[in-house]
Design a protein around this motif. Structure first.
Motif, mmCIF file in Angstrom:
data_model
loop_
_atom_site.group_PDB
_atom_site.id
_atom_site.type_symbol
_atom_site.label_atom_id
_atom_site.label_comp_id
_atom_site.label_asym_id
_atom_site.label_seq_id
_atom_site.Cartn_x
_atom_site.Cartn_y
_atom_site.Cartn_z
ATOM 1 N N PHE A 123 -24.000 53.407 51.681
ATOM 2 C CA PHE A 123 -22.813 52.607 51.422
ATOM 3 C C PHE A 123 -23.194 51.182 51.024
ATOM 4 N N GLN A 124 -22.384 50.630 50.142
ATOM 5 C CA GLN A 124 -22.521 49.237 49.751
ATOM 6 C C GLN A 124 -21.341 48.444 50.324
ATOM 7 N N PRO A 125 -21.569 47.229 50.811
ATOM 8 C CA PRO A 125 -20.456 46.443 51.366
ATOM 9 C C PRO A 125 -19.434 46.080 50.299
ATOM 10 N N ALA A 126 -18.150 46.187 50.666
ATOM 11 C CA ALA A 126 -17.068 45.823 49.745
ATOM 12 C C ALA A 126 -16.614 44.411 50.090
ATOM 13 N N ASN A 127 -17.244 43.434 49.478
ATOM 14 C CA ASN A 127 -16.984 42.037 49.825
ATOM 15 C C ASN A 127 -15.993 41.350 48.891
ATOM 16 N N ASP A 128 -15.945 41.778 47.641
ATOM 17 C CA ASP A 128 -15.147 41.071 46.648
ATOM 18 C C ASP A 128 -13.672 41.435 46.755
ATOM 19 N N GLN A 129 -12.843 40.456 46.474
ATOM 20 C CA GLN A 129 -11.405 40.666 46.485
ATOM 21 C C GLN A 129 -10.942 41.244 45.154
ATOM 22 N N PHE A 130 -9.994 42.200 45.206
ATOM 23 C CA PHE A 130 -9.458 42.792 43.985
ATOM 24 C C PHE A 130 -8.347 41.907 43.440
ATOM 25 N N TYR A 178 8.168 44.048 56.252
ATOM 26 C CA TYR A 178 7.160 43.082 55.834
ATOM 27 C C TYR A 178 5.899 43.882 55.525
ATOM 28 N N ARG A 179 5.148 43.485 54.499
ATOM 29 C CA ARG A 179 4.019 44.326 54.080
ATOM 30 C C ARG A 179 2.790 43.479 53.771
ATOM 31 N N LEU A 180 1.650 43.951 54.277
ATOM 32 C CA LEU A 180 0.344 43.433 53.895
ATOM 33 C C LEU A 180 -0.423 44.542 53.204
ATOM 34 N N VAL A 181 -1.040 44.238 52.074
ATOM 35 C CA VAL A 181 -1.819 45.228 51.328
ATOM 36 C C VAL A 181 -3.279 44.824 51.340
ATOM 37 N N PHE A 182 -4.131 45.786 51.678
ATOM 38 C CA PHE A 182 -5.581 45.570 51.656
ATOM 39 C C PHE A 182 -6.199 46.559 50.683
ATOM 40 N N ALA A 183 -7.145 46.103 49.896
ATOM 41 C CA ALA A 183 -7.885 46.962 48.975
ATOM 42 C C ALA A 183 -9.361 46.886 49.340
ATOM 43 N N ASN A 184 -9.924 48.018 49.736
ATOM 44 C CA ASN A 184 -11.322 48.081 50.186
ATOM 45 C C ASN A 184 -11.641 46.993 51.216
ATOM 46 N N GLY A 185 -10.712 46.814 52.147
ATOM 47 C CA GLY A 185 -10.955 45.921 53.275
ATOM 48 C C GLY A 185 -10.579 44.479 53.076
ATOM 49 N N ARG A 186 -10.164 44.078 51.863
ATOM 50 C CA ARG A 186 -9.786 42.691 51.604
ATOM 51 C C ARG A 186 -8.295 42.582 51.308
ATOM 52 N N CYS A 187 -7.676 41.561 51.859
ATOM 53 C CA CYS A 187 -6.246 41.341 51.656
ATOM 54 C C CYS A 187 -5.965 40.995 50.185
ATOM 55 N N VAL A 188 -4.863 41.538 49.677
ATOM 56 C CA VAL A 188 -4.420 41.250 48.312
ATOM 57 C C VAL A 188 -3.070 40.532 48.413
#
Length: 422
Positions: A37-44, A63-73
């Motif tokens: 696995f490679q770390p998913a650090n970058d934000q989409f 109310y909604r929070l969306v995360f893509a590969n671990g990072r908040c969008v």
């Protein structure tokens, strides 16, 4: 930084989980360790609202929070017009906006010495959910956290770190949903800290419905003060390897913890629920009810433990696990446990493993119901006891529909195989 450094130190001494450890006796991580696995650090930043349409539930006002590969969008999230006294957002952002609150509560409940994966999450904290509800505040609608895992060229690993703090007398409903695109391979290593102060109440629904190639580990650390109430429902339907750990501890009297769970496991799937409920104080109540449907060559594990301390008199604790096996090649390892040191308690535990009742199927067929429909109806009836604990109608209907679709495929395939065998 201090938390990360402590976790890195702990990782140098913690063993990799293996089958001779009691908590991991039935759950091998060999397949997980073979992945790169490679770390998913970058934000989409390329995601648009239209990209979410396939995963949003119609008619659910929240109310909604969306995360893509671990990072908040943030641009896809909906946390506008929050009531006064409510903070909902990214843990990463809260380091800037609410550092004092984080310093007060972060790391107070989670134990990064629990096993290697909890330490790994702490050592590699990058983002997560931060929810804080002030004393006496009652949210007017649910909070949904949507974790979206996107297919990338490399298999990625994400470590969402979530902190939920409910101050005295506050009330909220939290929904966590884990979804993904395609057949992607990735690893979600999630850690939740949930803190309920005096008379606080949290309803918490979690639905894991991920890629057939996904690896998923959720660790939930729950601490409850006097007269607090936690009601949780966990549903696990996806992933190649999925494990959920609930670790609840009563810190004062008259607290209530109710956990319900439903899991499905089919070919090339392992689903594991692990419970550790600590009745450390008197006059507290807990109830755990988990049901599983296992088919094909699927494997399911249920390991539930209730500990009643010597001083925890008048404890009321009940644990039950029921499993429905649809095929002979399916496997369930179930181990409900009660460890009681007090002498004035009401406690029970038990488990069942069985098949569909041929007499019930015969009765339904004698009234004109086809064999496939009869089996699906019995399975849905078995699961509905858990699904009905989801109070939010759009979410409850979504889980019911997903289960119906899965059973449609499973039962049809099974009947076809039986016809070929005959």
């Amino acid at each position: 930084d201090e938390a990360r450094e402590q976790a890195r130190t702990a990782m140098n001494t913690l063993p990799v989980p293996y089958r001779k450890q009691e908590d991991w006796r039935y759950t091998s991580i060999d397949g997980l360790l073979k992945q790169e696995f490679q770390p998913a650090n970058d934000q989409f930043t390329a995601l648009q609202s239209v990209d979410l349409e396939d995963w949003l539930l119609p008619e659910m006002d929240c109310y909604r929070l969306v995360f893509a590969n671990g990072r908040c969008v943030p641009q896809l999230s909906n946390i506008d017009d929050l009531p006064e006294g409510v903070r909902i957002g990214s843990l990463r952002a809260a380091l800037t906006t609410d550092p004092e609150l984080l310093a007060t509560w972060f790391g107070q409940t989670a134990n990064h010495h629990q096993h290697m994966f909890t330490a790994l999450n702490t050592a590699l904290i990058n983002d997560g959910v931060f929810i804080h509800v002030d004393a006496g505040v009652k949210l007017d609608k649910p909070i949904e956290v949507l974790y979206l895992s996107l297919a990338l060229e490399d298999a990625v690993i994400a470590h969402p770190r979530n902190l939920v703090v409910m101050e005295a007398g506050s009330q909220a409903t939290l929904i966590e949903r884990f979804v993904s695109t395609g057949q992607s391979v990735y690893f979600n290593n999630v850690l939740n800290e949930i803190i309920l102060n005096e008379s606080a109440s949290l309803i918490h629904h979690r639905v894991q419905d991920e890629s057939p190639g996904a690896y998923h580990l959720s660790s939930l650390f729950l601490s409850q003060q006097k007269k607090s109430e936690y009601r949780g429902t966990g549903v696990a339907m996806g992933g190649a390897w999925a494990r959920t750990d609930y670790r609840a501890r009563f810190l004062d009297e008259e607290a209530v913890c109710i956990l319900n769970g439903l899991y499905l496991a089919g070919d090339k799937q392992l689903t594991d629920f692990h419970l550790d409920i600590d009745h450390a104080k008197p006059h507290c109540a807990s109830e755990e009810n988990f049901r599983g449907i296992v088919y094909g060559k699927g494997r399911a594990v249920f390991d539930g433990r209730i500990l009643v301390a010597r001083d925890a008199q008048k404890s009321d604790a009940h644990l039950h696990n029921a499993n429905l096996m649809l095929t002979r090649n399916a496997e369930v390892d179930t181990k409900p446990q009660l460890e009681i040191y007090a002498d004035d308690v009401k406690c029970s535990h038990g488990t069942t493993v069985g098949q569909l009742d041929p007499e019930q199927i015969y009765y339904m067929r004698s009234r004109g119901i086809e064999a496939a429909m009869a089996q699906k109806m019995l399975c849905l009836g078995f699961a509905d006891e858990i699904i009905d604990t989801i109070e939010i109608e759009p979410l409850r209907q979504h889980v019911h529909d997903r289960l119906h679709t899965t059973l449609e495929q499973v039962v049809t395939e099974q009947l076809q195989n039986e016809e070929v065998a005959q």
